[in-house]
Every structure is written in C-alpha cells, then in structure tokens.
Design a protein around this motif. Structure first.
Motif, PDB file in Angstrom:
ATOM      1  N   GLN A  40      99.589 -72.827  66.605  1.00 43.46           N
ATOM      2  CA  GLN A  40     101.005 -72.523  66.449  1.00 43.46           C
ATOM      3  C   GLN A  40     101.840 -73.741  66.827  1.00 43.46           C
ATOM      4  O   GLN A  40     101.513 -74.462  67.773  1.00 43.46           O
ATOM      5  N   GLN A  99      89.546 -74.674  60.556  1.00 35.95           N
ATOM      6  CA  GLN A  99      90.857 -74.132  60.913  1.00 35.95           C
ATOM      7  C   GLN A  99      91.251 -72.989  59.990  1.00 35.95           C
ATOM      8  O   GLN A  99      91.834 -71.994  60.440  1.00 35.95           O
ATOM      9  N   LEU A 114      92.024 -69.193  61.339  1.00 35.14           N
ATOM     10  CA  LEU A 114      93.266 -68.454  61.118  1.00 35.14           C
ATOM     11  C   LEU A 114      93.026 -67.146  60.380  1.00 35.14           C
ATOM     12  O   LEU A 114      93.759 -66.171  60.595  1.00 35.14           O
ATOM     13  N   GLN A 143      92.312 -64.795  63.050  1.00 36.88           N
ATOM     14  CA  GLN A 143      93.440 -64.593  63.959  1.00 36.88           C
ATOM     15  C   GLN A 143      94.566 -63.801  63.320  1.00 36.88           C
ATOM     16  O   GLN A 143      95.276 -63.056  64.008  1.00 36.88           O
ATOM     17  N   PHE A 184     102.553 -71.930  61.932  1.00 35.78           N
ATOM     18  CA  PHE A 184     101.264 -72.555  62.203  1.00 35.78           C
ATOM     19  C   PHE A 184     101.133 -73.812  61.360  1.00 35.78           C
ATOM     20  O   PHE A 184     101.758 -73.937  60.302  1.00 35.78           O
ATOM     21  N   VAL A 216     102.483 -70.887  57.412  1.00 41.07           N
ATOM     22  CA  VAL A 216     101.421 -71.862  57.674  1.00 41.07           C
ATOM     23  C   VAL A 216     101.725 -73.116  56.865  1.00 41.07           C
ATOM     24  O   VAL A 216     101.852 -73.052  55.639  1.00 41.07           O
TER      25      VAL A 216
END
Length: 453
Positions: free
Chosen positions: A321, A356, A360, A363, A329, A134
């Motif tokens: 992504q 965000q 994440l 996710q 990411f 990330v």
C-alpha cells in the motif's frame, strides 16, 4: 491541478454499478495483467467485485522478450496478447487510455484522451472511479540526461521500439549491400549501452541474427569484417546486479563470440555516427541501443501527494500500500517495496512482478472480507541469463536446491524458458499455453529463422 483542467470537468466520468467494489488496475505489464486476469477469474466472475484495467496499449508482450524482438529472432505477433480479448475471456473490463493524474479525495483516476494514427479521437479524456486502486505502470528507460541519447539511441521499453531497432538493423544491412562503395567504418557496428541482462542478452542474439540477415543474399557484406557488436558498461563488470560467477561465465561466452565488452566506460554523448565516452574515446557506431537503467514514469512524481523516491517509484509499505493512502497499491517496477533484511527495495525483475500479483490476489480476497492484510515477502528464485542459442547461465537459490547452485547449458535454458511459461500459465491456463507453444513451434519451421522485414 486546477479544476478546469481535470478530465472530470471536461468529459464524462465512467460509471459502474454502485453495489460492487471497484478495483482499478493501471498498467497491463506482467504484474498488472496477471493481477486483473486472476481477479477477473475469481472476484469478477463471481460478481464480488468489478475489475477494470486501464492501459494505453492495445496488446501485451512480456518485457523480457523485447531483446529477442530487437534482434529479430522472435516475431512479436506470435506472442502478443490482445487486451480486449483477454478482458472478454477473463471477466474484467479493459479501458484504453493513459493515466495522467489522480484525485484521491474523489477516488478517481484521470485518463487522457486517446487518438489513432491520423489524429482522430478514439476515447475522450475522462475519469474512472475506484474503491481500490493498483498502480502497475512499470518503468521507462533512464538515460541520465545524456546528450543525444533521445535522438540517436533506441531504448527497449516497448514492442514498437524493439521492432524499430530491428528494422534499422535490417535496413542498415541492405543499405550496406546496395551502396556503390565499401561498408563505412561503424556503418554496421552496434553499440549497446548498459550490460545488464537486456543488453547482454541482446549482444549475444545480435551476433547470430545479424549474420543470418546477411546470409540471405547480402554477399557484399562480410560479417567478420563489417559487423561489430560493442557492449558498454559503466560498472566494473557486466551484469553488475547479478552474482559475479554468472557475470564471469557470461563474459567468457561473449568473448568467444567476438562481442567487444568495455567496462568502466561512461558515455558522455550519443551521436549519429557513434558514442563518445567520458575519457575522450569515441566508438564508431550507427546503431545504438540504450539499456543502461530504468526509472518509473515521471507523472508519478506529482500524483496528488503520494510519496515517491528519486527514481519516481511510489514508496509502499510491506503490504504494498502507498505510504500516504491505504486504498492505493503499487506493484512491479514502479513500486519501491521494502525488502526484509535488505537496505535496498525489491529489485525490478519479472519474478518480483509475478510474486506481487499473486500476493495481491490473495490479499484482495481478505480485503473484501474486512480482514487484515499480510506483508509481501519477496523470494529470490535465482538469476538466469540467456545468450540465445549459444548458451544459458544462471543460479538457483538455496531454498530450492538446499544451497546456491550454479547452472548452465540445457538445464539452465529450460529453467529460463519456464519463467515465460509461468507468465503464460497465469494468463491463459495450461491447455491454451500448451497449444500456443506447439503452434509457434510449427510456424517457425515454415519460414526464415530471423525476421527480414
């Protein structure tokens, strides 16, 4: 990049247990730090993944606070968070260093060597392996190549820069008081280039704090005569990215304070003694702040083939992504994230970074289980502008109150402060957030209300 120049070939590679999924987050700003903290408290604590933060700084300060640090109305030491301590408390690893490159084939992040103030090496150049990467390296000031901006204007990207400007302000006031002659024209003028939220909030804060500095015995300086704050904006109005009603209300408040606002004013050069405009006008000012625009760091332009836009931002899909690598990411200011129903990407705002990071977190749990990723949907909760102790104005968006609602005064102030509390809650939890807030309130009662050093 030639093989001989890569950290992997010149120094050791940082290793990690092969059985754990390696999640590496580069950048400890609002987005990155919230993400590693919450990943550490969940996946890291339960031994489901190894979480690593790569960050070149030692401490974190929420970026929207920088204008208060620059004005001297906030002591950064009371709000800074130590990355090493945070990592220990929240089950992730902190690795000091600056990302300088990437090998997507080998799935390694290249990190530069770090040095202390005396030039001695602290950590060597090295590479850090990842399974999921990330990138959350935030943004830097965009001076658009303006002549003299680097040499004579202070940006507000880091706490160090904010403290540097505050020192210049206090020193300028002391110098003006101590010098044998009268205060020179422009000597205590502050030109703020860029009337976005940071520049506008700084202008209002400086009106108060500059006068408080002078009030501490610097009686040869006349605030009404010698101190002048000029807010310079190239657009047609201040706060061009926010609703017009907020800009109008803020403009009235600034006018009442005596802040000079110059719109449709493009800067051609920054000099040691002032600011030159494209139309030929010259604004005398020995103190200049640049807050006119942001862009992502330049090293992202050539990051092993990842797609970027003209602002160096990494272009990402709705799942956050990178378009050319699903294992990488990008979030926060360095990401160009598509926004549903809009032609422009998600704006570089603190609330977007927070959302965000939260997205994440959910996710990555799905990712480790082999499930599909859900798209990120940005929710605009409104806009707030704080003018220090004078006022706060803003708007709340419709899905919160049934319609778009303009707010100001105490309620707006409480809403503004709640944004920072949400950030603290994500990092510390409720108990520590309450205790630290009380401690800061008590400490402020025992000293001057403005930093004098």
């Amino acid at each position: 990049m030639p093989e001989a120049s890569t950290p992997a070939s010149s120094a050791a590679t940082t290793t990690a247990p092969a059985s754990l999924h390696q999640i590496v987050v580069v950048g400890g700003g609002a987005a990155g730090l919230e993400l590693v903290t919450r990943l550490g408290d969940t996946l890291g604590r339960r031994g489901r993944a190894q979480i690593t933060l790569v960050e070149r700084a030692r401490t974190h300060l929420w970026k929207p606070l920088l204008h208060s640090v620059a004005a001297g109305s906030m002591d950064p030491g009371e709000h800074e968070l130590n990355y090493l301590a945070q990592a220990h408390w929240h089950h992730f690893r902190y690795r000091l260093g600056e990302m300088i490159g990437l090998d997507r084939r080998r799935k390694e992040v290249w990190v530069a060597a770090s040095h202390d103030e005396e030039g001695r090496e602290i950590t060597p150049a090295r590479s850090i392996p990842y399974d999921t990467l990330v990138i959350a390296v935030g943004s830097v000031t965009n001076d658009f190549g303006t002549k003299g901006a680097i040499e004579h204007a202070v940006p507000l990207e880091t706490p160090e820069q904010a403290v540097r400007f505050n020192h210049r302000l206090v020193n300028a006031c002391i110098r003006a008081h101590s010098q044998p002659g009268a205060v020179r024209p422009g000597q205590l003028h502050v030109a703020i280039i860029g009337a976005g939220a940071t520049g506008t909030e700084l202008a209002a804060e400086l009106h108060r704090t500059a006068r408080q500095v002078v009030a501490h015995g610097l009686d040869r300086v006349d605030p009404e005569r010698d101190i002048r704050i000029i807010l310079i904006e190239a657009a047609d109005r201040i706060l061009p990215a926010l609703p017009e009603r907020i800009a109008d209300a803020t403009g009235v408040l600034l006018k009442d304070l005596g802040v000079e606002v110059r719109t449709r004013a493009r800067v051609s050069e920054v000099r040691a003694d002032g600011v030159c405009l494209v139309d030929g006008a010259f604004i005398p000012s020995e103190l200049v702040v640049w807050s006119a625009g942001v862009k992502a760091p330049a090293f992202l332009q050539d990051l092993d083939g990842l797609e970027t836009n003209r602002l160096n931002q990494l272009v990402v899909t709705p799942t956050l992504q990178c378009t050319r690598d699903p294992d990488i990411f990008a979030i926060g200011d360095c990401a160009a994230c598509p926004r549903e129903g809009h032609t422009t990407p998600v704006p570089p705002r603190a609330q977007a970074a927070h959302q965000q990071a939260s997205h994440l977190l959910r996710q990555f749990r799905r990712r480790l289980q082999g499930g599909p990723l859900e798209p990120f949907r940005y929710r605009d909760f409104g806009s707030l502008v704080s003018l220090g102790e004078y006022s706060t104005v803003g708007s709340l968006m419709g899905f919160l109150v049934g319609r778009s609602m303009f707010i100001e005064g105490m309620f707006a102030r409480l809403m503004y402060e709640s944004l920072y509390k949400m950030h603290e809650l994500a990092l510390h939890g409720g108990r520590r957030t309450v205790s630290s807030t009380l401690a800061r309130g008590l400490s402020r009662r025992g000293g001057p209300q403005v930093k004098l050093h």
